[in-house]
Each structure stands twice: as C-alpha cells, then as structure tokens.
Design an enzyme around this catalytic site. Sequence first.
Site, PDB file in Angstrom:
ATOM      1  N   LYS A  12       0.837  -1.210   0.000  1.00 35.13           N
ATOM      2  CA  LYS A  12       0.000   0.000   0.000  1.00 35.13           C
ATOM      3  C   LYS A  12       0.877   1.268   0.000  1.00 35.13           C
ATOM      4  O   LYS A  12       2.093   1.184   0.238  1.00 35.13           O
ATOM      5  CB  LYS A  12      -0.920  -0.037   1.226  1.00 35.13           C
ATOM      6  CG  LYS A  12      -1.912  -1.211   1.198  1.00 35.13           C
ATOM      7  CD  LYS A  12      -2.827  -1.201   2.421  1.00 35.13           C
ATOM      8  CE  LYS A  12      -3.806  -2.358   2.386  1.00 35.13           C
ATOM      9  NZ  LYS A  12      -4.728  -2.372   3.554  1.00 35.13           N
ATOM     10  N   TYR A  52     -12.491  -3.387  -3.242  1.00 35.98           N
ATOM     11  CA  TYR A  52     -13.046  -3.429  -1.877  1.00 35.98           C
ATOM     12  C   TYR A  52     -14.585  -3.408  -1.906  1.00 35.98           C
ATOM     13  O   TYR A  52     -15.205  -2.783  -1.030  1.00 35.98           O
ATOM     14  CB  TYR A  52     -12.534  -2.242  -1.067  1.00 35.98           C
ATOM     15  CG  TYR A  52     -11.109  -2.395  -0.555  1.00 35.98           C
ATOM     16  CD1 TYR A  52     -10.729  -3.513   0.190  1.00 35.98           C
ATOM     17  CD2 TYR A  52     -10.153  -1.406  -0.794  1.00 35.98           C
ATOM     18  CE1 TYR A  52      -9.424  -3.649   0.671  1.00 35.98           C
ATOM     19  CE2 TYR A  52      -8.846  -1.536  -0.308  1.00 35.98           C
ATOM     20  CZ  TYR A  52      -8.484  -2.666   0.417  1.00 35.98           C
ATOM     21  OH  TYR A  52      -7.207  -2.791   0.904  1.00 35.98           O
ATOM     22  N   ASN A 115      -1.829  -0.285   7.384  1.00 34.55           N
ATOM     23  CA  ASN A 115      -1.338  -1.642   7.637  1.00 34.55           C
ATOM     24  C   ASN A 115      -0.467  -2.217   6.520  1.00 34.55           C
ATOM     25  O   ASN A 115      -0.309  -3.431   6.387  1.00 34.55           O
ATOM     26  CB  ASN A 115      -2.492  -2.580   8.039  1.00 34.55           C
ATOM     27  CG  ASN A 115      -3.490  -2.789   6.927  1.00 34.55           C
ATOM     28  OD1 ASN A 115      -3.358  -2.205   5.847  1.00 34.55           O
ATOM     29  ND2 ASN A 115      -4.471  -3.634   7.170  1.00 34.55           N
ATOM     30  N   HIS A 118      -1.577  -5.663   1.436  1.00 33.93           N
ATOM     31  CA  HIS A 118      -2.829  -6.405   1.232  1.00 33.93           C
ATOM     32  C   HIS A 118      -2.505  -7.789   0.691  1.00 33.93           C
ATOM     33  O   HIS A 118      -1.578  -7.943  -0.101  1.00 33.93           O
ATOM     34  CB  HIS A 118      -3.722  -5.681   0.207  1.00 33.93           C
ATOM     35  CG  HIS A 118      -4.854  -6.549  -0.272  1.00 33.93           C
ATOM     36  ND1 HIS A 118      -6.039  -6.668   0.424  1.00 33.93           N
ATOM     37  CD2 HIS A 118      -4.950  -7.402  -1.334  1.00 33.93           C
ATOM     38  CE1 HIS A 118      -6.826  -7.535  -0.200  1.00 33.93           C
ATOM     39  NE2 HIS A 118      -6.182  -7.994  -1.270  1.00 33.93           N
ATOM     40  N   GLU A 129      -9.320 -10.736  -7.566  1.00 35.96           N
ATOM     41  CA  GLU A 129      -8.474  -9.550  -7.422  1.00 35.96           C
ATOM     42  C   GLU A 129      -7.406  -9.472  -8.520  1.00 35.96           C
ATOM     43  O   GLU A 129      -7.106  -8.389  -9.026  1.00 35.96           O
ATOM     44  CB  GLU A 129      -7.823  -9.557  -6.031  1.00 35.96           C
ATOM     45  CG  GLU A 129      -8.855  -9.329  -4.934  1.00 35.96           C
ATOM     46  CD  GLU A 129      -8.329  -9.569  -3.524  1.00 35.96           C
ATOM     47  OE1 GLU A 129      -7.142  -9.912  -3.359  1.00 35.96           O
ATOM     48  OE2 GLU A 129      -9.121  -9.412  -2.571  1.00 35.96           O
TER      49      GLU A 129
HETATM   50  O1  DGI Z   1      -8.101  -8.324   3.897  1.00 35.45           O
HETATM   51  P1  DGI Z   1      -7.595  -7.376   4.950  1.00 35.45           P
HETATM   52  O2  DGI Z   1      -6.930  -6.156   4.382  1.00 35.45           O
HETATM   53  O3  DGI Z   1      -6.738  -8.041   5.981  1.00 35.45           O
HETATM   54  O4  DGI Z   1      -8.878  -6.865   5.762  1.00 35.45           O
HETATM   55  P2  DGI Z   1     -10.314  -6.360   5.282  1.00 35.45           P
HETATM   56  O5  DGI Z   1     -10.652  -6.836   3.900  1.00 35.45           O
HETATM   57  O6  DGI Z   1     -11.267  -6.701   6.377  1.00 35.45           O
HETATM   58  O7  DGI Z   1     -10.181  -4.777   5.273  1.00 35.45           O
HETATM   59  C1  DGI Z   1      -9.592  -4.116   4.192  1.00 35.45           C
HETATM   60  C2  DGI Z   1      -8.836  -2.926   4.695  1.00 35.45           C
HETATM   61  O8  DGI Z   1      -9.738  -1.962   5.197  1.00 35.45           O
HETATM   62  C3  DGI Z   1      -7.913  -3.245   5.868  1.00 35.45           C
HETATM   63  O9  DGI Z   1      -6.646  -3.667   5.422  1.00 35.45           O
HETATM   64  C4  DGI Z   1      -7.868  -1.941   6.620  1.00 35.45           C
HETATM   65  C5  DGI Z   1      -9.206  -1.312   6.333  1.00 35.45           C
HETATM   66  N1  DGI Z   1     -10.175  -1.511   7.427  1.00 35.45           N
HETATM   67  C6  DGI Z   1     -10.912  -2.621   7.680  1.00 35.45           C
HETATM   68  N2  DGI Z   1     -11.727  -2.435   8.726  1.00 35.45           N
HETATM   69  C7  DGI Z   1     -11.509  -1.164   9.132  1.00 35.45           C
HETATM   70  C8  DGI Z   1     -10.523  -0.588   8.299  1.00 35.45           C
HETATM   71  N3  DGI Z   1     -10.068   0.668   8.453  1.00 35.45           N
HETATM   72  C9  DGI Z   1     -10.593   1.390   9.434  1.00 35.45           C
HETATM   73  N4  DGI Z   1     -10.130   2.637   9.600  1.00 35.45           N
HETATM   74  N5  DGI Z   1     -11.556   0.907  10.277  1.00 35.45           N
HETATM   75  C10 DGI Z   1     -12.058  -0.364  10.173  1.00 35.45           C
HETATM   76  O10 DGI Z   1     -12.933  -0.792  10.930  1.00 35.45           O
END
Ligand code: DGI
Length: 152
Positions: A12, A52, A115, A118, A129
């Site tokens: 990212k 997403y 974070n 991905h 994807e």
């Molecule tokens: O597949 P991941 O990236 O591990 O996780 P995901 O698909 O549940 O979420 C996608 C991204 O969205 C994740 O890397 C960080 C962001 N995100 C997910 N849940 C939250 C979030 N960002 C914020 N600020 N708050 C959330 O609750």
Amino acid sequence: MSQTERTFIAIKPDGVQRGLVSNIIGRFEKRGYKLVAIKLVQATEALLNEHYAEHVGKPFFPKMCNFMMSGPIVAMVWEGKDVVKQGRKMLGATNPQDSDMGTIRGDFGIDLGRNVCHGSDSVASAEREIKIWFNENEIVNWSANQSIWIYE
Ligand code: DGI
C-alpha cells in the site's frame, strides 16, 4: 496441493513511502515463492470500489480510499504451494495491533488504517483480485530453476 496457486499481494502507499518495498518482496522471494506479475499503480476510485466491493458504504471506506489513492501501490501476483494462506500468514492480522512479531504488519505497522500491505484471503478472492489489477498479458509464466531446491 498445487505449486501454481496464485495470490494477489499489494504494498500500500504507506509501505511504498516508507521504503519497505524491497523488504516485503524479499520475504516472498526468500520463502521460495515465484513472482509472476508486478507493477506500480496509482489507484483510482473505480478500481478501489471494485477491489473493496464488500466495504463500499462502510464508515471507514472514504478515508481508506483516500489513503489508497494517496500514492503509488506495488501490485503483485505471487505463485507457489498454498501461497494464498501462507501469504496471509506472512502479512499478519489485519490490525497491526494484533499482528504477531515477525509478520510484515507486526514488524512495520501500528494503526489499522496504515497496515502496509494487502493479501487475498481465499483462492476465489485471489482469482477475482488478480483480474481487477492485471490484464492476462501482464502475468508471466516462467520456470524457476530453483524449484527443485524449494519443493521435494
Ligand atoms: O483483507 P484485509 O486487508 O486483511 O482486511 P479487510 O478486507 O477486512 O479490510 C480491508 C482494509 O480496510 C484493511 O486492510 C484496513 C481497512 N479496514 C478494515 N476495517 C476497518 C478498516 N479501516 C478502518 N479505519 N476501520 C475499520 O474498521
């Protein structure tokens, strides 16, 4: 288990800005996975809405989109045995606060919204994807000579 399983891994904008590209690529290379596609992408809103899709409309989505469009992303396809699940393990838990030390997010992250990387969460997600981020002709089929030293 197939040695040609593929996953979509992205570094990212925070990972690129912080100079973590070589470290992250190095982890996948050293583990023995094969890089079959890579490019630097400036994400658009349309691309992120598709990638997403499950998060569109959630309160955090607009902020996350702005962050994901704030700089270049390194988009990659890695190939190898069980690479989807193993790739997620190498990334660590979504929230760096929960990620184990030794994982990419555990070593380099603090906040959920920064974070670093991905990784696809299932083989079906990976297929979806990869199609969003890459054209078929951007994925290179090649034989890694080292495979006999990686696989028994
Ligand atoms: O597949 P991941 O990236 O591990 O996780 P995901 O698909 O549940 O979420 C996608 C991204 O969205 C994740 O890397 C960080 C962001 N995100 C997910 N849940 C939250 C979030 N960002 C914020 N600020 N708050 C959330 O609750």
